[in-house]
Design an enzyme around this catalytic site. Structure first.
Site, short mmCIF file in Angstrom:
data_model
loop_
_atom_site.label_atom_id
_atom_site.label_comp_id
_atom_site.label_asym_id
_atom_site.label_seq_id
_atom_site.Cartn_x
_atom_site.Cartn_y
_atom_site.Cartn_z
N TYR A 86 -21.09 11.94 18.93
CA TYR A 86 -20.47 13.25 18.64
C TYR A 86 -18.97 13.15 18.34
O TYR A 86 -18.40 14.04 17.69
CB TYR A 86 -20.74 14.23 19.79
CG TYR A 86 -20.00 13.95 21.07
CD1 TYR A 86 -18.68 14.37 21.24
CD2 TYR A 86 -20.62 13.30 22.14
CE1 TYR A 86 -18.00 14.14 22.42
CE2 TYR A 86 -19.95 13.06 23.32
CZ TYR A 86 -18.64 13.48 23.46
OH TYR A 86 -17.96 13.24 24.62
N GLU B 293 0.82 -1.22 0.00
CA GLU B 293 0.00 0.00 0.00
C GLU B 293 0.85 1.27 0.00
O GLU B 293 0.35 2.35 0.28
CB GLU B 293 -0.95 0.02 1.20
CG GLU B 293 -2.00 -1.06 1.21
CD GLU B 293 -3.03 -0.94 0.09
OE1 GLU B 293 -2.85 -0.10 -0.83
OE2 GLU B 293 -4.01 -1.71 0.12
N HIS C 243 -3.17 2.36 8.67
CA HIS C 243 -4.15 1.65 7.82
C HIS C 243 -4.46 0.31 8.47
O HIS C 243 -3.55 -0.50 8.65
CB HIS C 243 -3.60 1.46 6.42
CG HIS C 243 -4.39 0.48 5.60
ND1 HIS C 243 -5.76 0.53 5.50
CD2 HIS C 243 -4.01 -0.58 4.85
CE1 HIS C 243 -6.19 -0.46 4.73
NE2 HIS C 243 -5.13 -1.15 4.33
N HIS D 274 -12.63 -3.40 2.50
CA HIS D 274 -11.17 -3.46 2.71
C HIS D 274 -10.79 -3.11 4.16
O HIS D 274 -10.25 -3.96 4.85
CB HIS D 274 -10.50 -2.53 1.69
CG HIS D 274 -9.00 -2.55 1.74
ND1 HIS D 274 -8.22 -2.25 0.65
CD2 HIS D 274 -8.13 -2.81 2.75
CE1 HIS D 274 -6.95 -2.35 0.97
NE2 HIS D 274 -6.87 -2.68 2.25
N HIS E 156 -7.31 -3.17 9.12
CA HIS E 156 -8.40 -4.00 8.58
C HIS E 156 -9.32 -4.36 9.74
O HIS E 156 -9.80 -5.49 9.84
CB HIS E 156 -7.85 -5.27 7.95
CG HIS E 156 -7.13 -5.05 6.65
ND1 HIS E 156 -6.58 -6.08 5.92
CD2 HIS E 156 -6.88 -3.93 5.94
CE1 HIS E 156 -6.01 -5.60 4.82
NE2 HIS E 156 -6.17 -4.29 4.82
N TYR F 293 -10.48 22.60 23.01
CA TYR F 293 -10.07 21.76 24.14
C TYR F 293 -8.62 21.31 23.99
O TYR F 293 -7.89 21.21 24.96
CB TYR F 293 -11.00 20.54 24.17
CG TYR F 293 -10.72 19.57 25.27
CD1 TYR F 293 -11.08 19.85 26.59
CD2 TYR F 293 -10.11 18.35 25.01
CE1 TYR F 293 -10.84 18.95 27.59
CE2 TYR F 293 -9.86 17.44 26.01
CZ TYR F 293 -10.22 17.74 27.30
OH TYR F 293 -9.98 16.84 28.29
ZN LIG Z 1 -5.21 -3.02 3.41
#
Ligand SMILES: [Zn+2]
Length: 217
Positions: free
Chosen positions: A121, A82, A100, A162, A102, A215
Site C-alpha cells: 500500500y 543530469e 536520482h 538506468h 542507481h 495523516y
Molecule cells: Zn543516472
C-alpha cells in the site's frame, strides 16, 4: 562592532545536497560517483557536481545554477551531467528537491516492467502506480522528456535500464521517497521470484493515498 560576513549563496541547500549525497552512498542507493541530488530555492538550484567522490564533496563544491537554462551562478566544478533532467523536473512539477539514484532493486525492476506492480500500500506515497520512463541516453533532453512524462501526477518514477528519481517539497522528503521506492522494488523482486505476487487494486491505492494525506497534517 563586527561587519557581517559575506552571504553564502544557497548555503542551506548546498549543505543539504552534500550531506544527502554522502548518505546516498552510505545507504547504497548509488555505486561510485553515480546518482545526483539537487535542491531548489526560487530561481536557483544547488546541484551536485559531476564525477566527484562523495567522500570529497563539501558544500562549496555544490554548484548553484539558474533553473531557467542552467547557467552557472556560482560553481567550482561542472554540474552533474543530469542537470537537464533536474531543470526540466523543476520547471514542470514545482518540486523543491530531487534525488536520482542507481539503486539496485529499482534498476533491476526498470529492466522488467513498464510500471512497478502495486505489491504494497505504501506505493500510494508516489500518487499511484510508479511508471518506468522509457530509455534514453543519460544527460540528454530526450531522457528529461521521458522522465517528465513518467512523473505526471507522481512523486517518483523509474528510468528504464538506468535507475530511479524521487521528488519532494524538501530534500528530506525526496530522500525518504527514494528509500521507499527502492524498498518497494526489492519487495516486488523477492516476491515475484517465488511466484505471482497478489497485487492491490487501484481504488485501494487511492484510499490509502487519501489516508496518508490526512495523516501528514
Ligand atoms: Zn543516472
Amino acid at each position: 562592532m563586527t561587519a557581517p560576513g559575506p552571504t553564502i549563496l544557497l548555503a542551506t541547500e548546498r549543505d543539504q545536497v552534500a550531506d544527502y549525497c554522502r548518505r546516498m552512498r552510505a545507504d547504497r542507493l548509488v555505486v561510485g560517483t553515480s546518482g545526483n541530488i539537487s535542491a531548489r530555492s526560487g530561481d536557483l538550484v544547488a546541484v551536485s557536481p559531476s564525477g566527484l567522490d562523495y567522500d570529497q564533496l563539501t558544500p562549496d563544491l555544490v554548484g548553484v545554477h539558474r533553473v531557467d537554462g542552467g547557467a552557472a551562478v556560482e560553481a567550482a566544478r561542472d554540474p552533474t551531467t543530469e542537470l537537464p533532467m533536474h531543470l526540466a523536473i523543476y520547471r514542470q512539477t514545482g518540486a523543491g528537491a530531487i534525488v536520482h539514484t542507481h539503486s539496485t532493486a529499482a534498476t533491476a525492476v526498470s529492466t522488467l516492467v513498464d510500471e512497478l506492480p502495486p505489491v504494497h500500500y505504501l506505493i500510494a506515497i508516489f500518487g499511484g502506480g510508479v511508471r518506468v520512463a522509457r530509455y534514453a541516453t543519460y544527460g540528454t533532453d530526450e531522457l528529461a522528456g521521458q522522465v517528465i512524462a513518467a512523473l505526471a501526477e507522481r512523486t517518483g518514477c523509474l528510468l528504464a535500464n538506468h535507475g530511479a528519481v524521487a521528488i519532494g517539497d524538501t530534500l528530506g522528503q525526496a530522500y525518504r521517497r527514494a528509500e521507499y521506492l527502492e524498498w518497494l522494488c526489492d519487495v516486488w523482486l523477492r516476491a515475484s521470484a517465488r511466484g505471482a505476487p497478489r497485487l492491490l487494486p487501484p481504488d485501494e491505492i487511492g484510499r490509502v493515498g487519501t489516508r496518508l494525506a490526512g495523516y501528514g497534517r
